[in-house]
Enzyme design. Structure first.
Site, PDB file in Angstrom:
ATOM      1  CG  ASP A 147     -14.151 -23.347 -37.892  1.00  0.00           C
ATOM      2  OD1 ASP A 147     -15.287 -22.856 -38.063  1.00  0.00           O
ATOM      3  OD2 ASP A 147     -13.811 -24.413 -38.434  1.00  0.00           O
TER       4      ASP A 147
HETATM    5  C1  NOJ Z   1     -17.419 -24.658 -38.834  1.00  0.00           C
HETATM    6  C2  NOJ Z   1     -16.667 -25.147 -40.030  1.00  0.00           C
HETATM    7  O1  NOJ Z   1     -15.505 -25.845 -39.630  1.00  0.00           O
HETATM    8  C3  NOJ Z   1     -16.262 -24.033 -40.963  1.00  0.00           C
HETATM    9  O2  NOJ Z   1     -15.679 -24.602 -42.114  1.00  0.00           O
HETATM   10  C4  NOJ Z   1     -17.444 -23.192 -41.303  1.00  0.00           C
HETATM   11  O3  NOJ Z   1     -17.104 -22.222 -42.249  1.00  0.00           O
HETATM   12  C5  NOJ Z   1     -17.956 -22.566 -40.010  1.00  0.00           C
HETATM   13  N1  NOJ Z   1     -18.391 -23.628 -39.125  1.00  0.00           N
HETATM   14  C6  NOJ Z   1     -19.095 -21.605 -40.241  1.00  0.00           C
HETATM   15  O4  NOJ Z   1     -20.231 -22.279 -40.580  1.00  0.00           O
END
Ligand code: NOJ
Length: 768
Positions: free
Chosen positions: A299
């Site tokens: 993430d």
């Molecule tokens: C953080 C989020 O937790 C995730 O779900 C998302 O895809 C990413 N950022 C990218 O934006």
């Protein structure tokens, strides 16, 4: 931390503009072997790559236009651009539109030594520009065909703007409505969640990843993210193996079995080990037990976040831990590109580990057809024709109507009469064209949704008056800004009360602004935010004919409304066509058929509250006989609205629950049948639900578990027999032996219209 837009540095933009003027399609610079098998094609690329280039494939950079995480350090653009040219970037996220995608792809394909094309990822969570209902709302449709269709629309539109990868579906089973991201999943049930995970993966990926209307899906967040303590986003997660295996893993496993090509790990630690550095999750379960051969992306910055977790002393050690634990791609930490080569030289990371991760990413690039045509997704004419097209609007309207749940309808207030009525509409959300888009709408334009007011005004037979009453949100409401709740300004109350007095019906649109749920938007009170509860009560004092339309991204505590307001519709955040969908339901042009995918508690103190709870040694449902029972001294244990609950304008009667036999074994099965009759005056759809309870087991089992459902449509007076089958698979769970298997014993089966309204019978299972 506050998030903000970052402007790309100017030379970066200038370069892109120059490059994007050329429309010529260029093939990769090195002619990779056109061998027959996928693996040999991957080999042919791997053979050419240096260690640094392999590591480059594991590196994902944000594209600098939008951000979906804490701001990267200023001044990084030049370094990123440089890395891109050196072939040290495998993927980018948050790049919007064919022009920019093509410009960056050209750099990768034409200016790097090997010309390996990039993956372009984006949070196409419930639509790109044409927005479907938030995923939690879609789950309320229980309509897998419609959910799949919604993902297909999102994929087609996203692919048309040059993207080839969405960070969806989020398949985290969620039990705590304080957590803002419940809006992004399918609710609290692993069975329903698994089926929806499959529908969404199939919708995004289709049957051919090379097709122009399909993109990679990503099952996230692996794992346990929704179990954050106290519902506070990113918080610690501590859950036992039984919950992990029986509740959290099933939708991930279902997504893997359905062929999802990517997984995303998660920000949280799980039982003391951050998910990003967790080899039990990524190597043992995902890549081992489940045989997943796609790749895992971290993430946003989660590799470096292991430092704050207290699990890595610096970015270098974080990179070592993450890659060894099976995180293949680094989203926005720059830790891999900085340190992996040194770590290999120091013997802390095996080159074979890098090879495996790079292979996984290249494999997926081949599957997408990027090596055959890196610009497959880059056609500006097609982009123009496709984005927002009429068929998409029809599709998202259809799923929006199906997502609405009728929670209460007394005095036959609904459906509304189509003429001769004085209708007063109250609530800032009724006139809001942005809020219905929800919090994941990075590419959708502000004010692009149909508001409820606009939807209602299409019915011209009634006189409609609108009064705001009170704001829901104050402050800025752009995508990345925190949206504050209006807790003080009641200056519009008087006008709303006066208007309500003379109305035949008052429609009140209340709830959360689209940016009051979602990532980073946990709440400790989950009633109607701010002054809205007071507004509702004040209006009700002068006119009892109130229809409450809830617009929200999570279950809300609305016990007063449930007791007093005669008609309540759960209208979620329904996307671009929101207002049309709600109006069509209010007027009865669509008879509501949704069922709640998450329990609506009475009180935030009950959380986490879910239907498939364990009985405890001191069970109690309502009033305890004495103090020594599992209960509260100030509130019931039961919810306001249970999982699976939802009404229709017509009424369904359940009868004649029958089992074909009351015993079965590993080779046989039982048929469970029930009669359902439409005893009301409208035709309507009903989701008939089947639950079981395993009475005694090697690990205690929930009091009810959803194991089947079927949607039927009945005309007035029509009756249908619905038949379910129960076999060995139905009763399997992760037992004390540490595996999925069935155990002998006695069970109950329940069939009904919600988890709390069922007929029941008993049966016995014997393996032999
Ligand atoms: C953080 C989020 O937790 C995730 O779900 C998302 O895809 C990413 N950022 C990218 O934006």
């Amino acid at each position: 931390m506050k998030m903000k837009f970052i402007k790309p540095i100017s030379f970066f933009v200038a370069t892109l503009v120059v490059i994007s003027c050329s429309q010529k399609i260029v093939q990769p610079r090195v002619a990779f072997a056109q061998k027959t098998t996928l693996e040999s094609r991957v080999d042919s690329v791997m053979k050419l790559m240096t260690l640094e280039e392999k590591i480059g494939q594991l590196n994902q950079y944000n594209g600098f236009w939008e951000i979906t995480g804490p701001s990267p350090k200023e001044g990084q653009a030049a370094k990123k651009y440089d890395d891109l040219k050196k072939g040290l970037v495998g993927s980018m996220l948050n790049v919007k539109g064919v022009k920019d995608v093509k410009a960056l792809q050209k750099i990768a394909v034409e200016e790097t030594r090997l010309g390996i094309p990039l993956l372009f990822g984006f949070d196409v969570i419930h639509g790109y520009k044409t927005i479907s209902p938030i995923p939690l709302a879609e789950a309320a449709s229980w309509d897998l065909v419609a959910i799949k269709k919604s993902a297909e629309i999102a994929a087609e539109e996203a692919a048309a703007v040059g993207l080839n990868w969405t960070f969806a579906p989020m398949v985290d089973v969620a039990r705590d409505a304080r957590w803002g991201r419940v809006m992004e999943g399918s609710g609290e049930d692993p069975y329903l969640g698994s089926l929806i995970a499959v529908a969404r993966v199939q919708g995004f990926q289709g049957t051919d990843l090379k097709a122009r209307n399909t993109i990679l899906a990503c099952a996230k967040h692996f794992a346990g993210y929704a179990f954050a303590e106290s519902g506070r986003d990113y918080n610690t997660v501590d859950v036992g193996e039984s919950t992990l295996q029986n509740i959290i893993f099933p939708p991930f496993k279902a997504a893997a079995d359905a062929g999802v090509r990517t997984f995303m790990n998660s920000f949280n630690e799980l039982n003391g080990i951050p998910a990003t550095g967790n080899s039990y999750l990524q190597r043992q379960i995902l890549k081992g037990d489940w045989g997943f051969d796609g790749f895992v992306v971290s993430d946003w910055g989660s590799i470096n976040e292991m430092i704050a977790h207290g699990y890595a002393k610096d970015s270098k050690q974080a990179a070592e831990i993450a890659i060894n634990a099976g995180s293949d791609m680094d989203m926005e930490s720059s830790a891999y590109v900085e340190y992996l080569a040194t770590l290999v030289k120091e013997g802390k990371v095996k080159e074979a580990t890098i090879d495996d991760a790079a292979r996984r990413i290249l494999r997926v690039k081949f599957e997408l057809g990027l090596f055959d045509n890196p610009y497959l997704y880059c056609d500006e004419n097609y982009e123009r024709e496709t984005v927002g097209k009429a068929a998409f609007q029809e599709g998202v309207l259809d799923i929006a109507k199906k997502s609405i749940v009728l929670l209460k309808n007394e005095k036959e207030l609904l459906p509304l009469k189509k003429s001769g009525q004085k209708i007063v509409v109250i609530g800032a959300l009724a006139n809001d064209k942005t809020s219905p888009l929800g919090s994941w709408r990075i590419a959708a334009d502000d004010n692009s949704a149909v508001s409820l007011l606009e939807g209602l005004k299409k019915y011209e037979g009634n006189q409609i008056t609108y009064v705001k009453g009170a704001d829901v949100a104050v402050g800025r409401t752009e995508f990345v800004w925190e949206t504050k709740i209006n807790t003080t300004d009641k200056s519009g109350f008087a006008e709303a009360i006066t208007a309500a007095k003379g109305a035949d019906v008052v429609i009140m649109s209340l709830g959360e602004h689209g940016l009051q749920s979602g990532e980073g938007r946990s709440r400790t009170e989950i009633g109607l935010p701010g002054v809205q509860q007071e507004l509702l009560e004040a209006v009700y004092m002068v006119n009892k004919n109130v229809v409450l339309v809830l617009n929200n991204g999570r279950p809300l505590t609305i016990p007063w409304a449930a007791d007093n307001i005669p008609a309540i519709i759960e209208g979620w955040q329904l996307g671009t066509q929101s207002g049309n969908a709600i109006a069509q339901v209010l007027y009865g042009d669509y008879n509501p058929s949704g069922k709640l995918p998450m329990t609506f508690p009475r009180n935030v103190g009950q959380l986490p509250l879910y239907y498939n709870y364990k009985n405890t040694g001191r069970p109690v449902m309502n009033e305890p006989e004495s103090v020594f029972w599992s209960h509260y001294i100030d509130e019931k244990n039961t919810p306001v609205y249970p999982f699976g609950y939802g009404l229709s304008y017509t009424k369904f009667e359940y009868s004649n629950l029958k089992l074909s036999s009351n015993t079965f074994n590993a080779e046989s099965e039982i048929e469970v049948s029930v009669n359902v009759k439409n005893i009301g005056k409208y035709s309507g759809k009903e989701v008939v639900q089947l639950y079981i309870r395993d009475l005694i087991a090697s690990v205690t089992r929930p009091v009810k578990e959803l194991k089947g459902f079927e949607m039927i449509e009945l005309q007035p007076n029509e009756e249908k027999e619905v038949v379910f089958k129960i076999n060995k698979k139905t009763i399997e769970f992760f037992t004390a032996n540490g595996k999925w298997e069935s155990e002998d014993g006695d069970f109950k089966v329940f069939v009904g219209s919600s988890s709390a309204d069922t007929l029941e019978k008993d049966f016995t299972y014997l393996n032999n």
